[in-house]
Design an enzyme around this catalytic site. Structure first.
Site, mmCIF file in Angstrom:
data_model
loop_
_atom_site.group_PDB
_atom_site.id
_atom_site.type_symbol
_atom_site.label_atom_id
_atom_site.label_comp_id
_atom_site.label_asym_id
_atom_site.label_seq_id
_atom_site.Cartn_x
_atom_site.Cartn_y
_atom_site.Cartn_z
ATOM 1 N N ASN A 90 -9.195 0.845 10.016
ATOM 2 C CA ASN A 90 -8.317 0.611 11.165
ATOM 3 C C ASN A 90 -8.838 1.350 12.395
ATOM 4 O O ASN A 90 -9.318 0.761 13.357
ATOM 5 C CB ASN A 90 -6.875 1.023 10.827
ATOM 6 C CG ASN A 90 -5.844 0.540 11.832
ATOM 7 O OD1 ASN A 90 -4.698 0.315 11.494
ATOM 8 N ND2 ASN A 90 -6.186 0.333 13.106
ATOM 9 N N THR A 91 -8.788 2.688 12.331
ATOM 10 C CA THR A 91 -9.125 3.480 13.516
ATOM 11 C C THR A 91 -10.544 3.229 14.016
ATOM 12 O O THR A 91 -10.780 3.167 15.227
ATOM 13 C CB THR A 91 -8.938 4.980 13.189
ATOM 14 O OG1 THR A 91 -7.566 5.183 12.830
ATOM 15 C CG2 THR A 91 -9.282 5.853 14.382
ATOM 16 N N LYS B 111 0.871 -1.173 0.000
ATOM 17 C CA LYS B 111 0.000 0.000 0.000
ATOM 18 C C LYS B 111 0.909 1.224 0.000
ATOM 19 O O LYS B 111 1.673 1.440 0.941
ATOM 20 C CB LYS B 111 -0.905 -0.005 1.236
ATOM 21 C CG LYS B 111 -1.728 1.258 1.366
ATOM 22 C CD LYS B 111 -2.554 1.270 2.631
ATOM 23 C CE LYS B 111 -2.848 2.690 3.056
ATOM 24 N NZ LYS B 111 -3.589 2.756 4.317
ATOM 25 N N GLY C 201 -7.950 8.363 10.051
ATOM 26 C CA GLY C 201 -8.158 8.329 11.497
ATOM 27 C C GLY C 201 -9.265 9.226 11.998
ATOM 28 O O GLY C 201 -9.470 9.352 13.203
ATOM 29 N N ALA D 78 -9.516 4.753 4.634
ATOM 30 C CA ALA D 78 -9.337 5.883 5.545
ATOM 31 C C ALA D 78 -10.607 6.706 5.747
ATOM 32 O O ALA D 78 -11.332 7.003 4.804
ATOM 33 C CB ALA D 78 -8.221 6.814 5.100
ATOM 34 N N GLY D 79 -10.814 7.036 6.996
ATOM 35 C CA GLY D 79 -11.871 7.959 7.372
ATOM 36 C C GLY D 79 -13.201 7.332 7.715
ATOM 37 O O GLY D 79 -14.049 7.970 8.331
#
Lengths: 263, 64
Positions: free
Chosen positions: A208-209, A99, A160, A186-187
Protein backbone atom coordinates in the site's frame (compact mmCIF):
# COMPACT_ATOMS: atom_id res chain seq x y z
CA UNK A 1 4.04 -12.14 -24.04
CA UNK A 2 1.75 -14.97 -23.01
CA UNK A 3 1.65 -15.32 -19.26
CA UNK A 4 2.27 -19.07 -19.41
CA UNK A 5 3.57 -19.26 -15.89
CA UNK A 6 0.97 -16.91 -14.46
CA UNK A 7 -0.17 -19.77 -12.34
CA UNK A 8 -3.15 -19.47 -10.05
CA UNK A 9 -3.29 -19.77 -6.30
CA UNK A 10 -6.26 -20.48 -4.08
CA UNK A 11 -7.64 -18.80 -1.00
CA UNK A 12 -10.91 -19.76 0.60
CA UNK A 13 -11.72 -22.01 -2.33
CA UNK A 14 -11.36 -19.19 -4.83
CA UNK A 15 -8.81 -18.93 -7.58
CA UNK A 16 -6.57 -15.89 -8.01
CA UNK A 17 -3.92 -15.01 -10.55
CA UNK A 18 -2.33 -11.71 -9.63
CA UNK A 19 0.13 -12.14 -6.79
CA UNK A 20 0.05 -8.44 -6.02
CA UNK A 21 -2.53 -7.46 -3.43
CA UNK A 22 -3.02 -3.72 -3.29
CA UNK A 23 -4.13 -1.60 -0.37
CA UNK A 24 -6.53 1.25 -1.03
CA UNK A 25 -5.37 3.54 1.79
CA UNK A 26 -3.75 6.97 1.56
CA UNK A 27 -5.12 7.89 -1.87
CA UNK A 28 -7.42 10.71 -2.86
CA UNK A 29 -10.55 8.88 -4.01
CA UNK A 30 -10.25 10.01 -7.66
CA UNK A 31 -6.79 8.42 -7.92
CA UNK A 32 -7.62 4.94 -6.68
CA UNK A 33 -9.08 3.59 -9.89
CA UNK A 34 -6.01 4.52 -11.92
CA UNK A 35 -3.70 2.92 -9.36
CA UNK A 36 -5.69 -0.29 -9.18
CA UNK A 37 -6.01 -0.55 -12.93
CA UNK A 38 -2.26 -0.04 -13.31
CA UNK A 39 -1.38 -2.67 -10.71
CA UNK A 40 -4.12 -5.03 -11.85
CA UNK A 41 -4.53 -6.92 -8.56
CA UNK A 42 -7.26 -9.51 -8.05
CA UNK A 43 -7.54 -8.58 -4.38
CA UNK A 44 -7.80 -5.07 -2.89
CA UNK A 45 -7.87 -4.30 0.81
CA UNK A 46 -10.28 -1.93 2.51
CA UNK A 47 -10.78 -0.62 6.04
CA UNK A 48 -13.90 0.12 8.07
CA UNK A 49 -14.36 3.41 9.84
CA UNK A 50 -17.00 5.56 11.44
CA UNK A 51 -18.52 7.80 8.80
CA UNK A 52 -20.42 11.05 8.84
CA UNK A 53 -23.60 11.25 6.86
CA UNK A 54 -22.81 14.45 5.06
CA UNK A 55 -20.65 14.13 2.00
CA UNK A 56 -20.68 10.37 2.28
CA UNK A 57 -18.73 8.89 -0.62
CA UNK A 58 -18.66 5.18 -1.40
CA UNK A 59 -15.09 4.08 -2.02
CA UNK A 60 -16.38 1.13 -4.05
CA UNK A 61 -17.65 3.64 -6.62
CA UNK A 62 -14.03 4.65 -7.14
CA UNK A 63 -12.68 1.14 -7.60
CA UNK A 64 -12.82 -1.08 -10.68
CA UNK A 65 -15.39 -3.86 -10.59
CA UNK A 66 -14.58 -7.54 -10.48
CA UNK A 67 -12.05 -7.43 -7.64
CA UNK A 68 -12.17 -9.42 -4.43
CA UNK A 69 -12.43 -7.06 -1.49
CA UNK A 70 -10.34 -7.88 1.53
CA UNK A 71 -11.54 -5.78 4.46
CA UNK A 72 -9.12 -5.51 7.35
CA UNK A 73 -9.84 -5.28 11.05
CA UNK A 74 -7.56 -2.30 11.61
CA UNK A 75 -8.43 -0.50 14.79
CA UNK A 76 -9.05 -3.75 16.64
CA UNK A 77 -7.03 -4.22 19.80
CA UNK A 78 -8.66 -7.45 20.87
CA UNK A 79 -9.86 -10.61 19.17
CA UNK A 80 -13.44 -9.72 20.03
CA UNK A 81 -13.09 -6.31 18.38
CA UNK A 82 -11.65 -7.99 15.29
CA UNK A 83 -14.70 -10.28 15.19
CA UNK A 84 -17.07 -7.32 15.48
CA UNK A 85 -15.31 -5.46 12.66
CA UNK A 86 -15.34 -8.58 10.50
CA UNK A 87 -19.06 -9.02 11.06
CA UNK A 88 -19.69 -5.37 10.20
CA UNK A 89 -17.68 -5.83 6.99
CA UNK A 90 -19.73 -8.89 6.13
CA UNK A 91 -22.94 -6.89 6.55
CA UNK A 92 -21.63 -4.56 3.86
CA UNK A 93 -21.99 -7.45 1.46
CA UNK A 94 -18.45 -7.92 0.23
CA UNK A 95 -17.94 -11.53 1.18
CA UNK A 96 -16.15 -13.47 3.88
CA UNK A 97 -12.50 -12.61 3.27
CA UNK A 98 -10.94 -10.79 6.21
CA UNK A 99 -7.42 -9.62 6.84
CA UNK A 100 -7.07 -9.88 10.60
CA UNK A 101 -5.18 -7.01 12.17
CA UNK A 102 -4.96 -6.82 15.94
CA UNK A 103 -2.56 -4.11 17.01
CA UNK A 104 -1.92 -2.71 20.45
CA UNK A 105 1.61 -1.38 19.98
CA UNK A 106 1.13 2.29 19.08
CA UNK A 107 4.77 3.03 18.26
CA UNK A 108 5.84 0.38 15.76
CA UNK A 109 2.31 -0.84 15.00
CA UNK A 110 3.45 -4.43 15.35
CA UNK A 111 0.65 -7.01 15.31
CA UNK A 112 -0.12 -8.71 18.63
CA UNK A 113 0.42 -12.30 17.56
CA UNK A 114 -1.23 -13.84 20.60
CA UNK A 115 -4.44 -11.87 20.20
CA UNK A 116 -4.30 -12.37 16.45
CA UNK A 117 -4.27 -16.15 16.97
CA UNK A 118 -7.27 -15.78 19.23
CA UNK A 119 -8.98 -13.73 16.51
CA UNK A 120 -8.24 -16.41 13.90
CA UNK A 121 -10.07 -18.95 16.05
CA UNK A 122 -13.09 -16.67 16.52
CA UNK A 123 -13.34 -15.66 12.87
CA UNK A 124 -12.87 -19.16 11.47
CA UNK A 125 -15.61 -20.39 13.82
CA UNK A 126 -17.81 -17.60 12.43
CA UNK A 127 -17.25 -18.71 8.83
CA UNK A 128 -14.69 -16.16 7.68
CA UNK A 129 -11.77 -16.78 5.35
CA UNK A 130 -9.19 -15.54 7.82
CA UNK A 131 -5.92 -14.02 6.68
CA UNK A 132 -3.95 -12.98 9.75
CA UNK A 133 -1.38 -10.20 9.51
CA UNK A 134 1.40 -11.06 11.93
CA UNK A 135 4.93 -10.46 13.11
CA UNK A 136 6.94 -13.31 11.53
CA UNK A 137 7.07 -16.24 13.95
CA UNK A 138 6.86 -19.78 12.64
CA UNK A 139 5.70 -21.26 15.93
CA UNK A 140 2.63 -19.07 16.25
CA UNK A 141 2.03 -19.14 12.48
CA UNK A 142 1.71 -22.93 12.76
CA UNK A 143 -0.94 -22.44 15.42
CA UNK A 144 -2.77 -20.00 13.15
CA UNK A 145 -2.61 -22.56 10.36
CA UNK A 146 -3.98 -25.25 12.66
CA UNK A 147 -6.73 -22.86 13.71
CA UNK A 148 -7.84 -22.63 10.09
CA UNK A 149 -6.16 -19.52 8.70
CA UNK A 150 -6.45 -19.49 4.90
CA UNK A 151 -3.03 -17.83 4.55
CA UNK A 152 -0.47 -16.22 6.81
CA UNK A 153 0.56 -12.61 6.25
CA UNK A 154 3.91 -11.90 7.91
CA UNK A 155 5.31 -8.38 7.79
CA UNK A 156 8.49 -7.62 5.87
CA UNK A 157 9.12 -4.56 8.05
CA UNK A 158 6.92 -2.34 10.22
CA UNK A 159 3.85 -1.19 8.35
CA UNK A 160 4.23 1.87 6.19
CA UNK A 161 8.00 1.93 6.67
CA UNK A 162 9.10 1.12 3.10
CA UNK A 163 12.13 -0.61 4.66
CA UNK A 164 11.84 -3.81 2.69
CA UNK A 165 12.15 -7.49 3.40
CA UNK A 166 14.00 -7.06 6.69
CA UNK A 167 12.47 -10.23 8.16
CA UNK A 168 13.48 -12.41 5.21
CA UNK A 169 15.09 -15.24 7.20
CA UNK A 170 12.04 -15.69 9.40
CA UNK A 171 9.75 -15.54 6.39
CA UNK A 172 11.93 -18.09 4.61
CA UNK A 173 11.28 -20.59 7.42
CA UNK A 174 7.56 -19.93 7.25
CA UNK A 175 7.49 -20.51 3.50
CA UNK A 176 9.41 -23.76 3.95
CA UNK A 177 7.28 -25.14 6.76
CA UNK A 178 3.72 -23.88 6.41
CA UNK A 179 1.17 -25.59 4.20
CA UNK A 180 -0.97 -22.49 3.70
CA UNK A 181 0.18 -19.66 1.43
CA UNK A 182 2.51 -17.06 2.88
CA UNK A 183 1.69 -13.53 1.76
CA UNK A 184 4.27 -10.91 2.68
CA UNK A 185 2.37 -7.90 3.95
CA UNK A 186 3.71 -4.56 5.09
CA UNK A 187 7.01 -2.78 4.91
CA UNK A 188 7.93 -3.50 1.32
CA UNK A 189 9.16 -0.27 -0.25
CA UNK A 190 10.54 -1.24 -3.63
CA UNK A 191 9.48 -3.53 -6.45
CA UNK A 192 12.79 -5.40 -6.13
CA UNK A 193 11.84 -6.33 -2.56
CA UNK A 194 8.49 -7.66 -3.71
CA UNK A 195 10.32 -9.58 -6.42
CA UNK A 196 12.63 -11.11 -3.82
CA UNK A 197 9.68 -12.22 -1.70
CA UNK A 198 8.21 -14.04 -4.69
CA UNK A 199 11.60 -15.51 -5.65
CA UNK A 200 11.77 -16.96 -2.13
CA UNK A 201 8.47 -18.69 -2.68
CA UNK A 202 6.04 -16.30 -1.07
CA UNK A 203 2.62 -16.81 -2.58
CA UNK A 204 1.95 -13.10 -2.97
CA UNK A 205 2.73 -9.69 -1.50
CA UNK A 206 0.51 -6.93 -0.23
CA UNK A 207 1.56 -3.34 -0.83
CA UNK A 208 0.00 0.00 0.00
CA UNK A 209 2.33 2.71 1.27
CA UNK A 210 5.11 2.00 -1.24
CA UNK A 211 2.70 2.78 -4.06
CA UNK A 212 0.73 5.53 -2.35
CA UNK A 213 3.84 7.51 -1.39
CA UNK A 214 5.57 7.18 -4.76
CA UNK A 215 5.81 10.29 -6.91
CA UNK A 216 3.71 8.55 -9.53
CA UNK A 217 1.51 5.96 -7.80
CA UNK A 218 -0.05 4.38 -10.92
CA UNK A 219 3.40 3.90 -12.47
CA UNK A 220 4.68 2.40 -9.22
CA UNK A 221 1.68 0.05 -9.03
CA UNK A 222 2.60 -1.22 -12.49
CA UNK A 223 6.26 -1.56 -11.47
CA UNK A 224 5.22 -3.71 -8.51
CA UNK A 225 3.01 -5.84 -10.72
CA UNK A 226 5.91 -6.50 -13.09
CA UNK A 227 8.30 -7.25 -10.23
CA UNK A 228 5.91 -9.68 -8.60
CA UNK A 229 5.45 -11.49 -11.86
CA UNK A 230 9.21 -11.66 -12.44
CA UNK A 231 9.72 -13.01 -8.94
CA UNK A 232 7.12 -15.71 -9.38
CA UNK A 233 8.53 -16.78 -12.74
CA UNK A 234 12.02 -16.90 -11.23
CA UNK A 235 10.75 -19.06 -8.38
CA UNK A 236 9.10 -21.46 -10.81
CA UNK A 237 12.23 -21.50 -12.99
CA UNK A 238 14.29 -22.55 -9.98
CA UNK A 239 17.16 -20.31 -8.93
CA UNK A 240 20.68 -21.54 -9.60
CA UNK A 241 23.01 -22.35 -6.72
CA UNK A 242 25.18 -19.70 -5.05
CA UNK A 243 28.95 -20.28 -5.17
CA UNK A 244 32.22 -18.35 -4.80
CA UNK A 245 32.88 -18.26 -8.54
CA UNK A 246 32.33 -20.45 -11.55
CA UNK A 247 33.21 -19.39 -15.08
CA UNK A 248 30.33 -18.96 -17.46
CA UNK A 249 32.57 -19.32 -20.53
CA UNK A 250 34.77 -22.32 -21.34
CA UNK A 251 38.14 -22.40 -19.56
CA UNK A 252 39.87 -24.10 -22.49
CA UNK A 253 40.60 -23.12 -26.09
CA UNK A 254 42.16 -19.75 -25.23
CA UNK A 255 44.20 -17.87 -27.86
CA UNK A 256 47.50 -19.61 -28.64
CA UNK A 257 46.55 -22.65 -26.58
CA UNK A 258 45.87 -26.15 -27.86
CA UNK A 259 42.43 -26.39 -29.46
CA UNK A 260 39.88 -28.15 -27.31
CA UNK A 261 38.33 -30.94 -29.41
CA UNK A 262 35.05 -30.60 -27.52
CA UNK A 263 34.56 -26.98 -28.66
CA UNK B 1 -29.39 8.31 21.43
CA UNK B 2 -25.70 8.37 20.57
CA UNK B 3 -24.56 8.12 16.96
CA UNK B 4 -20.81 7.81 16.46
CA UNK B 5 -20.21 9.48 19.79
CA UNK B 6 -22.61 12.38 19.24
CA UNK B 7 -25.79 12.75 21.24
CA UNK B 8 -28.88 13.15 19.09
CA UNK B 9 -32.41 13.41 20.45
CA UNK B 10 -34.72 10.70 19.17
CA UNK B 11 -38.35 11.77 19.63
CA UNK B 12 -39.78 8.23 19.72
CA UNK B 13 -38.89 4.62 19.05
CA UNK B 14 -38.19 4.21 15.35
CA UNK B 15 -36.85 1.43 13.12
CA UNK B 16 -33.13 1.59 12.42
CA UNK B 17 -33.70 2.24 8.71
CA UNK B 18 -35.69 5.35 9.60
CA UNK B 19 -33.08 6.53 12.11
CA UNK B 20 -30.36 6.18 9.48
CA UNK B 21 -32.41 8.16 6.99
CA UNK B 22 -33.11 10.86 9.58
CA UNK B 23 -29.38 11.11 10.22
CA UNK B 24 -28.72 11.44 6.49
CA UNK B 25 -27.13 8.06 5.85
CA UNK B 26 -27.53 5.97 2.73
CA UNK B 27 -28.28 2.68 4.45
CA UNK B 28 -26.95 0.67 1.52
CA UNK B 29 -23.45 1.97 2.29
CA UNK B 30 -23.26 1.50 6.03
CA UNK B 31 -23.06 -1.21 8.65
CA UNK B 32 -24.28 -0.51 12.16
CA UNK B 33 -23.50 -1.54 15.69
CA UNK B 34 -26.39 -1.08 18.09
CA UNK B 35 -25.24 -1.26 21.68
CA UNK B 36 -22.15 -3.17 20.53
CA UNK B 37 -24.20 -5.74 18.59
CA UNK B 38 -23.93 -5.97 14.81
CA UNK B 39 -27.28 -5.12 13.22
CA UNK B 40 -28.02 -7.58 10.39
CA UNK B 41 -28.81 -5.72 7.19
CA UNK B 42 -32.09 -7.58 6.75
CA UNK B 43 -33.18 -6.31 10.17
CA UNK B 44 -32.68 -2.59 9.46
CA UNK B 45 -36.39 -2.05 8.85
CA UNK B 46 -37.42 -4.04 11.92
CA UNK B 47 -34.90 -3.19 14.60
CA UNK B 48 -36.44 -0.70 17.03
CA UNK B 49 -34.12 2.09 18.12
CA UNK B 50 -34.78 4.01 21.31
CA UNK B 51 -33.35 7.25 22.59
CA UNK B 52 -31.21 5.29 25.05
CA UNK B 53 -29.39 3.36 22.31
CA UNK B 54 -25.78 3.76 21.25
CA UNK B 55 -25.09 3.44 17.52
CA UNK B 56 -21.84 3.12 15.63
CA UNK B 57 -22.22 3.67 11.90
CA UNK B 58 -19.33 2.50 9.72
CA UNK B 59 -18.53 2.19 6.04
CA UNK B 60 -15.66 1.05 3.87
CA UNK B 61 -12.81 3.49 3.48
CA UNK B 62 -9.40 3.17 1.91
CA UNK B 63 -7.04 1.04 3.94
CA UNK B 64 -4.21 -1.45 3.82
Amino acid sequence: MTPVTWDPFFLGGRQFHSRLILGSGKYPLPQIREVVEAGSPDIVTLALRRVNALGQANILDYLPEGKTWLPNTSGAQTAQEALTLARLARELGCGDFIKIEVIVDAKYLLPDNERTLEAVKLLVADGFVALPYMTPDLVIARKMEQAGAAAIMPLGAPIGSNKGLTTRELIRLMIAELKVPVIVDAGLGRPSQACEALEMGACAVMVNTAVATAENPPAMARAFALAVRAGREAYLAGLGPVSEATASSPLTGFLKSEPDPTL
Amino acid sequence: MIVNGQTIKLDKTRPLSEVLALCGYDQALVAVLVNDQVAPRNQFALLAIQDSDDLEVVAFVGGG
